[in-house]
Design a protein around this motif. Structure first.
Motif, PDB file in Angstrom:
ATOM      1  N   ARG A 141      -4.390   3.227   0.221  1.00 47.30           N
ATOM      2  CA  ARG A 141      -3.557   2.154   0.777  1.00 47.30           C
ATOM      3  C   ARG A 141      -2.847   2.623   2.039  1.00 47.30           C
ATOM      4  O   ARG A 141      -2.771   1.894   3.034  1.00 47.30           O
ATOM      5  CB  ARG A 141      -2.532   1.712  -0.270  1.00 47.30           C
ATOM      6  CG  ARG A 141      -1.733   0.485   0.116  1.00 47.30           C
ATOM      7  CD  ARG A 141      -0.716   0.147  -0.964  1.00 47.30           C
ATOM      8  NE  ARG A 141      -1.331   0.080  -2.275  1.00 47.30           N
ATOM      9  CZ  ARG A 141      -0.654   0.041  -3.407  1.00 47.30           C
ATOM     10  NH1 ARG A 141       0.669   0.101  -3.382  1.00 47.30           N
ATOM     11  NH2 ARG A 141      -1.282  -0.041  -4.558  1.00 47.30           N
ATOM     12  N   ALA A 142      -2.359   3.860   2.011  1.00 49.10           N
ATOM     13  CA  ALA A 142      -1.677   4.401   3.182  1.00 49.10           C
ATOM     14  C   ALA A 142      -2.641   4.524   4.369  1.00 49.10           C
ATOM     15  O   ALA A 142      -2.259   4.265   5.516  1.00 49.10           O
ATOM     16  CB  ALA A 142      -1.073   5.765   2.849  1.00 49.10           C
ATOM     17  N   GLN A 143      -3.888   4.898   4.088  1.00 48.99           N
ATOM     18  CA  GLN A 143      -4.878   5.044   5.156  1.00 48.99           C
ATOM     19  C   GLN A 143      -5.223   3.695   5.782  1.00 48.99           C
ATOM     20  O   GLN A 143      -5.322   3.570   7.010  1.00 48.99           O
ATOM     21  CB  GLN A 143      -6.136   5.707   4.605  1.00 48.99           C
ATOM     22  CG  GLN A 143      -5.936   7.143   4.157  1.00 48.99           C
ATOM     23  CD  GLN A 143      -7.132   7.684   3.383  1.00 48.99           C
ATOM     24  OE1 GLN A 143      -8.083   6.952   3.094  1.00 48.99           O
ATOM     25  NE2 GLN A 143      -7.082   8.965   3.038  1.00 48.99           N
ATOM     26  N   ILE A 144      -5.404   2.662   4.953  1.00 50.67           N
ATOM     27  CA  ILE A 144      -5.739   1.330   5.469  1.00 50.67           C
ATOM     28  C   ILE A 144      -4.534   0.721   6.176  1.00 50.67           C
ATOM     29  O   ILE A 144      -4.681   0.025   7.190  1.00 50.67           O
ATOM     30  CB  ILE A 144      -6.236   0.415   4.342  1.00 50.67           C
ATOM     31  CG1 ILE A 144      -7.484   1.014   3.672  1.00 50.67           C
ATOM     32  CG2 ILE A 144      -6.556  -0.974   4.882  1.00 50.67           C
ATOM     33  CD1 ILE A 144      -8.646   1.255   4.637  1.00 50.67           C
ATOM     34  N   LEU A 145      -3.343   0.998   5.672  1.00 55.24           N
ATOM     35  CA  LEU A 145      -2.130   0.540   6.348  1.00 55.24           C
ATOM     36  C   LEU A 145      -2.057   1.129   7.750  1.00 55.24           C
ATOM     37  O   LEU A 145      -1.756   0.429   8.727  1.00 55.24           O
ATOM     38  CB  LEU A 145      -0.897   0.924   5.539  1.00 55.24           C
ATOM     39  CG  LEU A 145       0.469   0.588   6.154  1.00 55.24           C
ATOM     40  CD1 LEU A 145       0.602  -0.907   6.380  1.00 55.24           C
ATOM     41  CD2 LEU A 145       1.594   1.095   5.258  1.00 55.24           C
ATOM     42  N   GLU A 146      -2.363   2.414   7.874  1.00 53.05           N
ATOM     43  CA  GLU A 146      -2.361   3.072   9.179  1.00 53.05           C
ATOM     44  C   GLU A 146      -3.410   2.464  10.102  1.00 53.05           C
ATOM     45  O   GLU A 146      -3.178   2.290  11.299  1.00 53.05           O
ATOM     46  CB  GLU A 146      -2.605   4.578   9.014  1.00 53.05           C
ATOM     47  CG  GLU A 146      -2.628   5.357  10.313  1.00 53.05           C
ATOM     48  CD  GLU A 146      -1.341   5.238  11.113  1.00 53.05           C
ATOM     49  OE1 GLU A 146      -1.426   5.161  12.358  1.00 53.05           O
ATOM     50  OE2 GLU A 146      -0.261   5.211  10.498  1.00 53.05           O
ATOM     51  N   LEU A 147      -4.574   2.125   9.533  1.00 50.71           N
ATOM     52  CA  LEU A 147      -5.627   1.483  10.330  1.00 50.71           C
ATOM     53  C   LEU A 147      -5.143   0.136  10.866  1.00 50.71           C
ATOM     54  O   LEU A 147      -5.341  -0.178  12.058  1.00 50.71           O
ATOM     55  CB  LEU A 147      -6.884   1.293   9.481  1.00 50.71           C
ATOM     56  CG  LEU A 147      -7.995   0.420  10.093  1.00 50.71           C
ATOM     57  CD1 LEU A 147      -8.483   1.008  11.409  1.00 50.71           C
ATOM     58  CD2 LEU A 147      -9.145   0.258   9.105  1.00 50.71           C
ATOM     59  N   LEU A 148      -4.526  -0.672  10.015  1.00 49.17           N
ATOM     60  CA  LEU A 148      -4.026  -1.972  10.457  1.00 49.17           C
ATOM     61  C   LEU A 148      -2.928  -1.816  11.510  1.00 49.17           C
ATOM     62  O   LEU A 148      -2.869  -2.587  12.477  1.00 49.17           O
ATOM     63  CB  LEU A 148      -3.503  -2.768   9.257  1.00 49.17           C
ATOM     64  CG  LEU A 148      -4.563  -3.232   8.260  1.00 49.17           C
ATOM     65  CD1 LEU A 148      -3.908  -3.838   7.020  1.00 49.17           C
ATOM     66  CD2 LEU A 148      -5.517  -4.239   8.892  1.00 49.17           C
ATOM     67  N   MET A 149      -2.084  -0.810  11.342  1.00 54.20           N
ATOM     68  CA  MET A 149      -1.048  -0.552  12.330  1.00 54.20           C
ATOM     69  C   MET A 149      -1.674  -0.146  13.666  1.00 54.20           C
ATOM     70  O   MET A 149      -1.200  -0.558  14.738  1.00 54.20           O
ATOM     71  CB  MET A 149      -0.099   0.542  11.816  1.00 54.20           C
ATOM     72  CG  MET A 149       0.757   0.106  10.635  1.00 54.20           C
ATOM     73  SD  MET A 149       1.667   1.465   9.843  1.00 54.20           S
ATOM     74  CE  MET A 149       2.799   1.936  11.149  1.00 54.20           C
ATOM     75  N   GLU A 150      -2.740   0.635  13.621  1.00 58.41           N
ATOM     76  CA  GLU A 150      -3.434   1.048  14.845  1.00 58.41           C
ATOM     77  C   GLU A 150      -4.074  -0.152  15.535  1.00 58.41           C
ATOM     78  O   GLU A 150      -4.019  -0.281  16.768  1.00 58.41           O
ATOM     79  CB  GLU A 150      -4.498   2.099  14.502  1.00 58.41           C
ATOM     80  CG  GLU A 150      -5.317   2.592  15.684  1.00 58.41           C
ATOM     81  CD  GLU A 150      -4.489   3.357  16.707  1.00 58.41           C
ATOM     82  OE1 GLU A 150      -4.955   3.501  17.850  1.00 58.41           O
ATOM     83  OE2 GLU A 150      -3.372   3.815  16.367  1.00 58.41           O
ATOM     84  N   LEU A 151      -4.677  -1.046  14.752  1.00 58.37           N
ATOM     85  CA  LEU A 151      -5.256  -2.263  15.330  1.00 58.37           C
ATOM     86  C   LEU A 151      -4.181  -3.110  16.000  1.00 58.37           C
ATOM     87  O   LEU A 151      -4.417  -3.713  17.054  1.00 58.37           O
ATOM     88  CB  LEU A 151      -5.976  -3.080  14.247  1.00 58.37           C
ATOM     89  CG  LEU A 151      -7.288  -2.504  13.724  1.00 58.37           C
ATOM     90  CD1 LEU A 151      -7.806  -3.331  12.551  1.00 58.37           C
ATOM     91  CD2 LEU A 151      -8.346  -2.448  14.828  1.00 58.37           C
ATOM     92  N   ARG A 152      -3.005  -3.149  15.399  1.00 57.26           N
ATOM     93  CA  ARG A 152      -1.896  -3.894  16.001  1.00 57.26           C
ATOM     94  C   ARG A 152      -1.472  -3.262  17.329  1.00 57.26           C
ATOM     95  O   ARG A 152      -1.126  -3.970  18.282  1.00 57.26           O
ATOM     96  CB  ARG A 152      -0.698  -3.925  15.040  1.00 57.26           C
ATOM     97  CG  ARG A 152      -0.870  -4.830  13.856  1.00 57.26           C
ATOM     98  CD  ARG A 152      -0.485  -6.272  14.198  1.00 57.26           C
ATOM     99  NE  ARG A 152       0.918  -6.403  14.488  1.00 57.26           N
ATOM    100  CZ  ARG A 152       1.429  -7.007  15.559  1.00 57.26           C
ATOM    101  NH1 ARG A 152       0.648  -7.522  16.467  1.00 57.26           N
ATOM    102  NH2 ARG A 152       2.746  -7.095  15.742  1.00 57.26           N
ATOM    103  N   ARG A 153      -1.514  -1.919  17.384  1.00 56.85           N
ATOM    104  CA  ARG A 153      -1.079  -1.226  18.609  1.00 56.85           C
ATOM    105  C   ARG A 153      -2.089  -1.363  19.738  1.00 56.85           C
ATOM    106  O   ARG A 153      -1.719  -1.399  20.908  1.00 56.85           O
ATOM    107  CB  ARG A 153      -0.847   0.263  18.315  1.00 56.85           C
ATOM    108  CG  ARG A 153       0.410   0.572  17.529  1.00 56.85           C
ATOM    109  CD  ARG A 153       0.702   2.061  17.548  1.00 56.85           C
ATOM    110  NE  ARG A 153      -0.303   2.831  16.834  1.00 56.85           N
ATOM    111  CZ  ARG A 153      -0.190   3.204  15.560  1.00 56.85           C
ATOM    112  NH1 ARG A 153       0.885   2.841  14.868  1.00 56.85           N
ATOM    113  NH2 ARG A 153      -1.137   3.901  14.978  1.00 56.85           N
TER     114      ARG A 153
END
Length: 262
Positions: A188-200
């Motif tokens: 979950r933490a890894q996918i959360l980081e991916l979504l945050m990166e897509l937002r950035r």
């Protein structure tokens, strides 16, 4: 500018009679609701099961027909009664990530075919193979993995495939319906980081349905709190989570477990 605009949006369902002596009942899944999602923003919709948050999202995406009210995306009215072909414009604007990364992937299709599917379905021209390779890399997967099948991937990798499929056609809006809840804590933490990166790194507008306040806190700048089909509170994520006004919001926040000594 509002990319998504809803006015007076509601949804009622007819509850079937359980006996010949019982009257047909009408149940409200979503009370009349107004909502604006500004382009480039990230909006989290939170609430317990049955609060109406998934119903709201289905109506916004034209996947269900409202009882009352209107929806527009990019200034264009959404007609849920229109044919699938007539809604191609809306499907191009939106990408959807579901809760269960395994159930949402066709086991008979390779990862490359799954990711490429929206390009076929929406008649999008161009080099599909190159775009699939590009988007697989964007979500942290090797392009060579395109030939593998869903059962050959971990849960986190399957959700990365689902995200790749949701963004391969370059939508303006990414919708996540509990996209992290079926994953273990580490993944979950890894996918959360991916979504945050897509937002950035992209101009995606994010609409996230979640019961996990921590996820919303990390990903969303605006939060909408729902209970029993009603929006009971809305505002900036910081204001709502630090200074909740509604008793239900306060109850949600108080239910978050606290680790002693943390």
């Amino acid at each position: 500018m509002s990319l998504i605009e809803a006015r007076g949006l509601s949804r009622d369902f007819i509850v079937p009679k359980r006996s010949t002596f019982e009257r047909t009942r009408r149940q409200t899944a979503l009370a009349p609701t107004d909502l604006d999602v500004v382009e480039g923003s990230s909006v989290g919709v939170i609430g317990e099961s049955g609060s109406g948050k998934s119903t709201l999202v289905r109506l916004l995406l034209g996947l269900d027909r409202p009882t009352t009210g209107t929806v527009s995306v990019g200034g264009r009215p959404v007609d849920a009664t229109a044919s699938a072909k007539s809604l191609h414009w809306l499907r191009r604007e939106t990408g959807l990530v579901f809760q269960d990364p395994y159930a949402s992937l066709d086991p008979r299709m390779s990862a490359g075919q799954i990711v490429r599917e929206p390009l076929w379905a929406l008649d999008i021209e161009g080099d599909h193979r190159a775009r699939v390779r590009e988007v697989l890399e964007q979500v942290g997967l090797e392009p060579a993995m395109a030939d593998r099948y869903p059962h050959e991937f971990s849960g986190g990798q399957r959700q990365r495939i689902a995200i790749a499929r949701a963004i391969v056609h370059r939508p303006r809006i990414l919708v996540g319906d509990e996209p992290l809840s079926a994953l273990d804590v580490t993944v979950r933490a890894q996918i959360l980081e991916l979504l945050m990166e897509l937002r950035r790194t992209t101009d995606l507008t994010l609409l996230l349905v979640s019961h996990d306040i921590g996820v919303v806190q990390n990903l969303c700048d605006t939060v909408v709190v729902m209970k029993d089909g009603h929006v009971v509170e809305r505002g900036s994520t910081t204001d709502v989570l630090l200074h909740p006004q509604h008793d239900y919001t306060k109850a949600l926040l108080s239910a978050i477990p606290v680790i002693p000594g943390s």
